[in-house]
Enzyme design. Structure first.
Site, short mmCIF file in Angstrom:
data_model
loop_
_atom_site.label_atom_id
_atom_site.label_comp_id
_atom_site.label_asym_id
_atom_site.label_seq_id
_atom_site.Cartn_x
_atom_site.Cartn_y
_atom_site.Cartn_z
N GLU A 70 -2.55 5.27 0.62
CA GLU A 70 -2.60 4.05 1.42
C GLU A 70 -3.05 2.90 0.54
OE1 GLU A 70 -1.77 4.07 4.64
OE2 GLU A 70 -1.40 6.21 4.52
N GLY A 71 -2.92 1.70 1.07
CA GLY A 71 -3.54 0.55 0.43
C GLY A 71 -2.63 -0.27 -0.46
N ARG A 113 -2.31 0.19 13.30
CA ARG A 113 -1.37 -0.93 13.15
C ARG A 113 -0.04 -0.39 12.68
NH1 ARG A 113 -3.04 -4.18 8.70
NH2 ARG A 113 -1.25 -3.23 7.69
N LYS A 169 7.53 7.69 -1.89
CA LYS A 169 6.16 7.42 -1.46
C LYS A 169 5.24 8.63 -1.61
CE LYS A 169 7.24 3.99 2.10
NZ LYS A 169 6.79 3.46 3.40
N SER A 176 -6.46 -3.51 8.67
CA SER A 176 -7.25 -4.73 8.54
C SER A 176 -6.46 -6.00 8.89
CB SER A 176 -7.81 -4.84 7.13
OG SER A 176 -6.77 -4.79 6.20
N LYS A 210 1.94 9.88 5.31
CA LYS A 210 3.38 9.66 5.12
C LYS A 210 4.16 10.94 5.43
CE LYS A 210 2.72 5.49 2.95
NZ LYS A 210 1.38 5.15 3.38
N ASN A 269 -0.63 2.68 10.27
CA ASN A 269 -1.94 2.83 9.65
C ASN A 269 -2.93 3.27 10.71
OD1 ASN A 269 -1.38 1.38 6.92
ND2 ASN A 269 -0.56 0.01 8.48
N GLU A 289 5.41 1.95 8.24
CA GLU A 289 4.42 3.03 8.37
C GLU A 289 3.51 2.67 9.53
OE1 GLU A 289 1.20 3.37 5.66
OE2 GLU A 289 0.96 1.22 5.44
N ARG A 337 2.63 -10.57 7.57
CA ARG A 337 2.33 -10.74 6.14
C ARG A 337 3.62 -11.01 5.41
NH1 ARG A 337 -0.21 -5.16 4.82
NH2 ARG A 337 1.45 -4.63 6.25
P1 ADP Z 1 0.74 1.67 2.00
O1 ADP Z 1 0.12 2.77 2.77
O2 ADP Z 1 0.40 1.69 0.56
O3 ADP Z 1 0.52 0.34 2.65
P2 ADP Z 1 3.51 1.35 2.79
O4 ADP Z 1 4.38 2.44 3.27
O5 ADP Z 1 3.05 0.37 3.81
O6 ADP Z 1 2.29 2.02 2.02
O7 ADP Z 1 4.24 0.60 1.62
C1 ADP Z 1 3.65 -0.48 0.93
C2 ADP Z 1 4.61 -1.66 0.86
O8 ADP Z 1 5.83 -1.26 0.24
C3 ADP Z 1 5.02 -2.20 2.22
O9 ADP Z 1 4.09 -3.15 2.66
C4 ADP Z 1 6.38 -2.79 1.93
O10 ADP Z 1 6.24 -4.07 1.37
C5 ADP Z 1 6.94 -1.86 0.87
N1 ADP Z 1 7.77 -0.81 1.49
C6 ADP Z 1 7.35 0.37 1.97
N2 ADP Z 1 8.35 1.10 2.48
C7 ADP Z 1 9.46 0.36 2.32
C8 ADP Z 1 10.83 0.57 2.64
N3 ADP Z 1 11.23 1.68 3.23
N4 ADP Z 1 11.71 -0.41 2.33
C9 ADP Z 1 11.28 -1.55 1.72
N5 ADP Z 1 10.01 -1.80 1.39
C10 ADP Z 1 9.09 -0.86 1.68
MG MG Z 2 1.32 -0.40 4.36
#
Ligand code: ADP
Ligand code: MG
Length: 474
Positions: free
Chosen positions: A368-369, A125, A364, A151, A305, A146, A144, A450
């Protein structure tokens, strides 16, 4: 900007009434989760959190996200087969990040032994936000991708009828009819079915590898049901069960409780806390087997990442997708700025910039999660602490995406009914199947929207921050 719900948002009484209808509709439609207090039985369930109103999504960006999904499928699949790229890209990370190192070790081990698996199934996803430029024009930017345990493909299809009902109750029948149908779990299941079929053993089962804590079981059941409807047997097992009951025969066919397993579908195994020594052993057994793993460990690594950050370097996409310049360009158009914190001048420079202007970035780790990223003051403090240590390389930096907020109500059991300023994240599911070198299926498989309150920087639905939503295209 006047949104399509501006008039209804002024009528508090009507919204309250619609919320009561919405909650009951969600329960009837199966937008369900087990409770936090009783995550492992279904004696007590409640509705999964969702928005009262569908959120506005720009049609052009929605279409762009769909149009690039097959490219992303190709890319992830290509990375997973590129040993040299994964090795080079993750070299600095695995020196400092034990979890990634451990995954990488299994990856190396199974390659050294030689892969028994010949059919490959990817379910991913790709998540995006709509970045608001200086002139106010939104742009699609990937958060990102996944590649393991992506899910909500099941529950998300069920919010569509709920939001249709809400809009009708609020006098918006015309708008209700415009909400798109969406059924990712069906497409994902058809991908699993295809892999099962190519595995070629009609009595073999599909095994969902599930967590110890199973609050989100209904989402998984949506996928299972489609398989059962096609007379494909599904079993649910934990790593622990595989450790105790799993074995390989001379051809490295996987047996669990005496049943041959054709496909292992991971809804587990993506964070360190999923593993103790026995679980690592079980993971190795699964990876060594002939069974189709969704994903195999190389594909899981392709979703880190660190890989995402390296993809943004000039020339990398073109190297990974030779002869597919247009696909590479479509992919690149969705990238936000991503920066390596590896030791050296490049990393020093961007670390200094981020310390000076922390609100421009997200820091970051390889996790994940949800709930792991660092922002603002915290980002600054952590970077200051680690900027001269090798630990720095376990993180990447990313430009912070700034979407335009919109008012909505987040409906969550036992929570007050109140308006919030919200931002949304759009996910597009992808599914592909490869037999040997031949890609036999490559599809976009539906979407997930979401939405969360602005004040939360991070976190998904499972983390209790974001809620399910339905896009209203404009
Ligand atoms: P995870 O693998 O923990 O889901 P993500 O990269 O999806 O990591 O980041 C988790 C959450 O953080 C995202 O769902 C989003 O809400 C926020 N986020 C992540 N990257 C960014 C970004 N570059 N700018 C703004 N919000 C972000
Ligand atoms: Mg995410």
């Amino acid at each position: 900007m006047a949104g399509p719900w501006e008039d209804v948002l002024r009528d508090a009484a009507a919204l309250r009434e619609a919320a009561a209808v919405a909650v009951d509709a969600a329960l009837l439609e199966g937008v369900l989760m087990r409770t936090e207090a009783r995550p492992n039985d279904s004696d007590e369930v409640n509705y999964a959190p969702f928005t009262l109103l569908p959120s506005v999504v720009p049609c052009a960006l929605f279409e762009q996200a769909y149009a690039v999904q097959q490219d992303f499928n190709l890319l992830v699949d290509a990375i997973s087969q590129n040993k040299e790229f994964l090795e080079r890209t993750l070299a600095s990370t695995i020196k400092v990040d034990d979890f990634t190192a451990r995954l990488f070790r299994i990856h190396t081990q199974v390659l050294e032994e030689g892969l028994a698996q010949s059919v490959f199934l990817g379910i991913n996803r790709s998540d995006y936000m709509f970045d608001c430029g200086v002139d106010g024009t939104p742009a699609l930017k990937q958060i990102e991708i996944n590649t393991i345990a992506a899910s909500f493909g099941g529950l998300t299809s069920r919010t569509v009828p709920v939001h249709r009902r809400v809009l009708k109750v609020l006098g918006k029948s015309e708008e209700a009819s415009r909400l798109l149908p969406n059924n990712p779990s069906r497409e994902l299941a058809l991908g699993i079915a295809k892999a099962w079929e190519l595995y070629g053993s009609p009595s073999a089962v599909v095994m969902f590898l599930v967590e110890e804590v199973q609050r989100n079981i209904f989402d998984q059941r949506c996928v299972e049901n489609v398989l059962w409807d096609r007379n494909i047997r599904v079993i649910r097992r934990r790593f622990r069960d595989v450790f105790e009951q799993g074995s390989l025969d001379a051809d490295r066919r996987l047996y669990v409780d005496g049943q041959e397993v054709a496909v292992v579908y991971y809804r587990e195994g993506y964070v360190p806390k999923n593993y103790d020594e026995q679980n690592w052993e079980a993971r190795l057994l699964l990876e060594r087997s002939r069974a189709v793993k969704c994903p195999d460990i190389a594909t899981q690594l392709a979703g880190t990442k660190k890989v995402q950050q390296e993809l943004s370097r000039a020339g990398t996409l073109e190297e990974l997708l030779p002869g597919r310049a247009q696909a590479a360009a479509r992919i690149r158009a969705t990238f936000a700025g991503l920066y390596s914190l590896d030791e050296g001048e490049e990393g020093d420079k961007i670390a200094a910039t981020a310390i000076a202007e922390p609100d421009r970035f997200v820091l970051k780790p390889q996790r994940e999660g949800g709930g792991n990223n660092l922002y603002g003051e915290e980002l600054k403090q952590v970077l200051e602490k680690i900027k001269d240590s090798p630990e720095r390389t376990s993180y990447i930096l990313m430009d912070k995406i700034k979407p335009q907020p919109a008012i909505n109500y987040l409906l969550r059991a036992h929570s007050p009914f109140q308006a919030s300023e919200c931002i949304s994240e759009l996910g597009i599911f992808g599914v592909y199947v490869r037999q040997g070198r031949e890609l036999v299926l490559n599809k976009a498989a539906g979407h997930l929207l979401r939405t969360k309150a602005m004040e939360h920087a991070d976190g998904g639905v499972a983390a209790g921050v974001a809620v399910l939503d339905t896009p209203y295209l404009v």
